[in-house]
Design an enzyme around this catalytic site. Sequence first.
Site, PDB file in Angstrom:
ATOM      1  N   HIS A 138      -9.523   1.216   4.665  1.00 19.16           N
ATOM      2  CA  HIS A 138      -8.272   1.438   5.397  1.00 19.16           C
ATOM      3  C   HIS A 138      -8.539   2.393   6.562  1.00 19.16           C
ATOM      4  O   HIS A 138      -9.334   3.327   6.434  1.00 19.16           O
ATOM      5  CB  HIS A 138      -7.198   2.005   4.453  1.00 19.16           C
ATOM      6  CG  HIS A 138      -5.855   1.985   5.092  1.00 19.16           C
ATOM      7  ND1 HIS A 138      -5.450   2.948   5.987  1.00 19.16           N
ATOM      8  CD2 HIS A 138      -4.846   1.089   5.016  1.00 19.16           C
ATOM      9  CE1 HIS A 138      -4.234   2.644   6.421  1.00 19.16           C
ATOM     10  NE2 HIS A 138      -3.838   1.510   5.844  1.00 19.16           N
ATOM     11  N   ASN A 195       0.876  -1.172   0.000  1.00 16.45           N
ATOM     12  CA  ASN A 195       0.000   0.000   0.000  1.00 16.45           C
ATOM     13  C   ASN A 195       0.916   1.225   0.000  1.00 16.45           C
ATOM     14  O   ASN A 195       1.479   1.572   1.026  1.00 16.45           O
ATOM     15  CB  ASN A 195      -0.892  -0.035   1.254  1.00 16.45           C
ATOM     16  CG  ASN A 195      -1.748   1.209   1.392  1.00 16.45           C
ATOM     17  OD1 ASN A 195      -1.814   2.037   0.483  1.00 16.45           O
ATOM     18  ND2 ASN A 195      -2.395   1.359   2.543  1.00 16.45           N
ATOM     19  N   SER A 230       3.153  -2.183  10.488  1.00 20.04           N
ATOM     20  CA  SER A 230       4.600  -2.248  10.767  1.00 20.04           C
ATOM     21  C   SER A 230       5.204  -3.611  10.459  1.00 20.04           C
ATOM     22  O   SER A 230       6.092  -4.079  11.177  1.00 20.04           O
ATOM     23  CB  SER A 230       4.882  -1.823  12.212  1.00 20.04           C
ATOM     24  OG  SER A 230       4.455  -0.492  12.426  1.00 20.04           O
ATOM     25  N   GLU A 277      -6.961   4.793   7.687  1.00 18.14           N
ATOM     26  CA  GLU A 277      -6.739   6.222   7.397  1.00 18.14           C
ATOM     27  C   GLU A 277      -7.954   6.822   6.699  1.00 18.14           C
ATOM     28  O   GLU A 277      -8.315   7.974   6.928  1.00 18.14           O
ATOM     29  CB  GLU A 277      -5.453   6.380   6.558  1.00 18.14           C
ATOM     30  CG  GLU A 277      -4.219   6.135   7.427  1.00 18.14           C
ATOM     31  CD  GLU A 277      -3.028   5.533   6.704  1.00 18.14           C
ATOM     32  OE1 GLU A 277      -2.964   5.585   5.465  1.00 18.14           O
ATOM     33  OE2 GLU A 277      -2.153   4.980   7.410  1.00 18.14           O
ATOM     34  N   GLY A 299       2.639  -1.154   4.324  1.00 15.74           N
ATOM     35  CA  GLY A 299       2.698   0.264   4.003  1.00 15.74           C
ATOM     36  C   GLY A 299       4.139   0.692   3.749  1.00 15.74           C
ATOM     37  O   GLY A 299       4.686   0.486   2.666  1.00 15.74           O
ATOM     38  N   GLY A 300       4.761   1.261   4.774  1.00 13.80           N
ATOM     39  CA  GLY A 300       6.113   1.825   4.650  1.00 13.80           C
ATOM     40  C   GLY A 300       7.104   0.929   3.932  1.00 13.80           C
ATOM     41  O   GLY A 300       7.849   1.390   3.051  1.00 13.80           O
ATOM     42  N   LYS A 349       0.183   4.241  -0.310  1.00 14.96           N
ATOM     43  CA  LYS A 349      -0.465   5.430   0.266  1.00 14.96           C
ATOM     44  C   LYS A 349      -0.190   6.644  -0.639  1.00 14.96           C
ATOM     45  O   LYS A 349      -0.080   6.471  -1.850  1.00 14.96           O
ATOM     46  CB  LYS A 349       0.012   5.645   1.703  1.00 14.96           C
ATOM     47  CG  LYS A 349      -0.174   4.369   2.543  1.00 14.96           C
ATOM     48  CD  LYS A 349      -0.047   4.566   4.014  1.00 14.96           C
ATOM     49  CE  LYS A 349      -0.256   3.226   4.715  1.00 14.96           C
ATOM     50  NZ  LYS A 349      -0.241   3.324   6.170  1.00 14.96           N
ATOM     51  N   GLY A 357       2.175   2.199  10.866  1.00 19.01           N
ATOM     52  CA  GLY A 357       3.135   3.295  10.746  1.00 19.01           C
ATOM     53  C   GLY A 357       3.774   3.693  12.060  1.00 19.01           C
ATOM     54  O   GLY A 357       4.446   4.722  12.147  1.00 19.01           O
ATOM     55  N   GLU A 388      -5.789  -4.976  10.401  1.00 21.40           N
ATOM     56  CA  GLU A 388      -4.750  -3.991  10.692  1.00 21.40           C
ATOM     57  C   GLU A 388      -5.079  -3.285  12.003  1.00 21.40           C
ATOM     58  O   GLU A 388      -5.895  -2.361  12.017  1.00 21.40           O
ATOM     59  CB  GLU A 388      -4.678  -2.949   9.568  1.00 21.40           C
ATOM     60  CG  GLU A 388      -4.374  -3.531   8.211  1.00 21.40           C
ATOM     61  CD  GLU A 388      -3.730  -2.508   7.281  1.00 21.40           C
ATOM     62  OE1 GLU A 388      -2.624  -2.774   6.829  1.00 21.40           O
ATOM     63  OE2 GLU A 388      -4.326  -1.448   7.048  1.00 21.40           O
TER      64      GLU A 388
HETATM   65  P1  PGA Z   1       2.640   0.201   7.718  1.00 13.54           P
HETATM   66  O1  PGA Z   1       1.181   0.424   7.073  1.00 13.54           O
HETATM   67  O2  PGA Z   1       3.163  -1.086   7.149  1.00 13.54           O
HETATM   68  O3  PGA Z   1       3.439   1.399   7.280  1.00 13.54           O
HETATM   69  O4  PGA Z   1       2.455   0.125   9.204  1.00 13.54           O
HETATM   70  C1  PGA Z   1       0.323  -0.648   6.877  1.00 13.54           C
HETATM   71  C2  PGA Z   1      -0.944  -0.138   6.240  1.00 13.54           C
HETATM   72  O5  PGA Z   1      -1.396   0.945   6.594  1.00 13.54           O
HETATM   73  O6  PGA Z   1      -1.528  -0.821   5.365  1.00 13.54           O
END
Ligand code: PGA
Length: 251
Positions: free
Chosen positions: A96, A9, A214, A98, A235-236, A11, A174, A168
């Site tokens: 998600h 992802n 994470s 967010e 994500g990251g 983002k 994050g 999640e």
């Molecule tokens: P992250 O994000 O791996 O940066 O924690 C995961 C996500 O939001 O799908």
Amino acid sequence: MRQNIVAGNWKMNKTLQEGVELAKELQKALHAEKPNCRVIIGTPFIHLSEVCKIVDPELIGVSAQNCADHESGAYTGEVSAEMVKSTGAEYVILGHSERRAYYHEDNAMLKTKTDLALKNGLTPIFCIGEVLEEREANKHFEIVKSQLEESLFHLSANDFKKMIIAYEPVWAIGTGKTATPEQAQEMHAFIRKTLAGKYGQEVADEISVLYGGSCKPSNAKELFANPDVDGGLIGGASLKADDFRGIIAAF
Ligand code: PGA
């Protein structure tokens, strides 16, 4: 069909040129490495069509990160499920945390988005998960169950089988704070049990349930080793080809 999946992802990261470069790098590397799982990348809308031209769909699936809750019309700035599909993308991330937190997407709206995604032949990667206060108040199972019930349990078993679920925990996204493998397995088993209660064990056993929050090359293996964890939503660590490949290599 239940399969092991590593989905990225991105983002709101990467210009079109940077995204194209990353897609090319992944395509080249994974073509040589032959991953043991389904790989998906979730790019911003504007990257979808270019990225779809670069990647071999058998090797890397392409996903949007959202779609509109209306079919078409006067909704300035929105992108419909049909438009996403027309780029060549096969998947869409929905719900998600967010989007839930910053854009006020609730379970009812996500129900509509899910219906539109399925109607247009997209596979939703549907995110659920509790915030820290909910976990601390021991409400995490209840929250996850109501997210499933209110957005997805109107679906027929046949449609439900097209879904991918991503658990999640919001406190792990994050933050560098990952759920322990035990916490992940406990919730994933609960999710599967909840699905079995509604659709029967056979359907529940066919659904891929991903962990997100994470996830990195250093912890992916122990998270994915759990019987009910079928991969990750990343994500990251999906923004750098080497990190993402490191997570894929956990399978
Ligand atoms: P992250 O994000 O791996 O940066 O924690 C995961 C996500 O939001 O799908």
